[in-house]
Write an enzyme that holds these catalytic residues in place. Sequence first.
Site, PDB file in Angstrom:
ATOM      1  N   LYS A 105      50.414  -1.588  56.219  1.00 41.54           N
ATOM      2  CA  LYS A 105      50.593   0.057  56.008  1.00 41.54           C
ATOM      3  C   LYS A 105      52.021   0.046  56.240  1.00 41.54           C
ATOM      4  O   LYS A 105      52.731  -0.873  56.866  1.00 41.54           O
ATOM      5  CB  LYS A 105      49.681   0.826  56.804  1.00 41.54           C
ATOM      6  CG  LYS A 105      49.926   0.385  58.529  1.00 41.54           C
ATOM      7  CD  LYS A 105      48.931   1.456  59.381  1.00 41.54           C
ATOM      8  CE  LYS A 105      49.292   1.083  60.660  1.00 41.54           C
ATOM      9  NZ  LYS A 105      48.403   2.121  61.522  1.00 41.54           N
ATOM     10  N   ARG A 143      40.386  10.111  67.342  1.00 42.15           N
ATOM     11  CA  ARG A 143      41.318  10.539  66.362  1.00 42.15           C
ATOM     12  C   ARG A 143      40.022  10.415  65.194  1.00 42.15           C
ATOM     13  O   ARG A 143      39.436  11.221  65.147  1.00 42.15           O
ATOM     14  CB  ARG A 143      42.293   9.008  66.161  1.00 42.15           C
ATOM     15  CG  ARG A 143      43.462   9.470  65.118  1.00 42.15           C
ATOM     16  CD  ARG A 143      44.295   8.422  65.284  1.00 42.15           C
ATOM     17  NE  ARG A 143      44.226   6.931  65.112  1.00 42.15           N
ATOM     18  CZ  ARG A 143      44.819   5.826  65.041  1.00 42.15           C
ATOM     19  NH1 ARG A 143      46.050   6.277  65.105  1.00 42.15           N
ATOM     20  NH2 ARG A 143      44.274   4.782  64.808  1.00 42.15           N
ATOM     21  N   TYR A 176      82.481  12.434  62.724  1.00 47.09           N
ATOM     22  CA  TYR A 176      82.066  13.842  63.317  1.00 47.09           C
ATOM     23  C   TYR A 176      81.922  14.306  64.374  1.00 47.09           C
ATOM     24  O   TYR A 176      81.867  13.543  65.307  1.00 47.09           O
ATOM     25  CB  TYR A 176      80.596  14.016  62.506  1.00 47.09           C
ATOM     26  CG  TYR A 176      80.342  13.866  61.040  1.00 47.09           C
ATOM     27  CD1 TYR A 176      81.075  15.021  60.289  1.00 47.09           C
ATOM     28  CD2 TYR A 176      79.704  13.179  60.431  1.00 47.09           C
ATOM     29  CE1 TYR A 176      80.800  14.813  58.834  1.00 47.09           C
ATOM     30  CE2 TYR A 176      79.311  13.011  58.960  1.00 47.09           C
ATOM     31  CZ  TYR A 176      80.107  13.937  58.461  1.00 47.09           C
ATOM     32  OH  TYR A 176      79.825  14.267  56.750  1.00 47.09           O
ATOM     33  N   MET A 209      75.382  10.076  57.378  1.00 42.69           N
ATOM     34  CA  MET A 209      74.243   9.531  56.725  1.00 42.69           C
ATOM     35  C   MET A 209      74.196   8.190  55.933  1.00 42.69           C
ATOM     36  O   MET A 209      73.198   7.688  55.927  1.00 42.69           O
ATOM     37  CB  MET A 209      74.145  10.660  55.589  1.00 42.69           C
ATOM     38  CG  MET A 209      72.891  10.549  54.816  1.00 42.69           C
ATOM     39  SD  MET A 209      72.844  11.643  53.189  1.00 42.69           S
ATOM     40  CE  MET A 209      72.157  13.119  54.312  1.00 42.69           C
TER      41      MET A 209
END
Length: 377
Positions: A42, A136, A268, A317
């Site tokens: 997964k 769950r 930044y 980013m």
Amino acid sequence: MKYEEVSTARAWREVDLGAVAHNAAWLQGRMGPECRLMAVVKADAYGHGAGPVARYLEEQGVKAFAVACLSEGISLRRQGVEGLILILGYTPPEEAAELARWGLTQCVADEAHGRALSAAGVPLEVHLALDTGMHRLGIPAEDHGAIARTRALTNLKFTGTFSHLCVSDSARPEDLAFTQVQLDRFYGAVARMAAAGLDPGAVHIQASYGILNLPHQPCAWARAGIALYGVYSREEDRPNSDALRPALSLRTRVAALRTVPAGEGAGYGLAFRARGDTKLAVVTVGYADGLPRMLAQAGGEVLIRGVRCPMAGRMCMDQLLVDVTGVPQTDPGDVVTLIGRDGGAEIRAEEVAARCGTITNELLSRLGNRLPIQYCP
């Protein structure tokens, strides 16, 4: 993906399929003689690429795979995976026809889910999820009536029964005791089904830490996730041995070099402040590639020419800054390693995750599709 396809990439992943196969074989050796490995692929095989990993493991003899959702199962089939594919999560009953079309095995998340899947009118192969204490998914293991009613539903062919251990990664006495409670509940429910003439099918309850920490279990499958990829969820879980081999490396490049005079800031917020004349490398990877933004300010490091270099200031980013004052021979185009080996040095995923206050499962599964994958061998 071949090497030449990523040789000019700004950042990329390298996955050693031989290491994955080694880990699969080692984990298989820790199971009982009748138990087989189910590869959990997964979240794109925890960032390793689900299709290529599953196909390679299938060639090595692995016959079962676990995913989280319908789209992941369909993707594996489209990429040629032929073995059992179990969806561990909820699939809406409206998608029953797709489950059948692609030959996927669906978990029955609870009694209501089972009724809805049955009402869809499509014959499905399913595994019954039992809740043994994680709360769950699953029918409570002690709710014999709900289990019997669900097993009596039409259109559902029950070929397995499973649960999930929630503290098998812990050696605390209270957690060891709770794991045993879960095991007792699970095997008790399985025995009651069998006594009532209901074949539980293939049973499975262990995930990675259950395989690593528990004795052999009387199960047909054991679901290996994070351990299959050669890492542990947390740094403190790593044993002294190197039985498992990390399969993934994360690399990028130096784009440019800048000299920052003493006292000047960079990045930044000018979060980096040069204490002396400092050589900074601009590196072409950032938080949009899946890295935690906080890594740079949490002491994150990279390897350049086999030397550890600290990240500087705030991660952007698409880029980050690295202090390469201690590696004066650094040049644009140099390979930068964020996870993996460079020469005799290594940065492991467990280390990176620990700096960010998370686990490797999250760190690796967040790696984005902007990062092409180079497979070897």
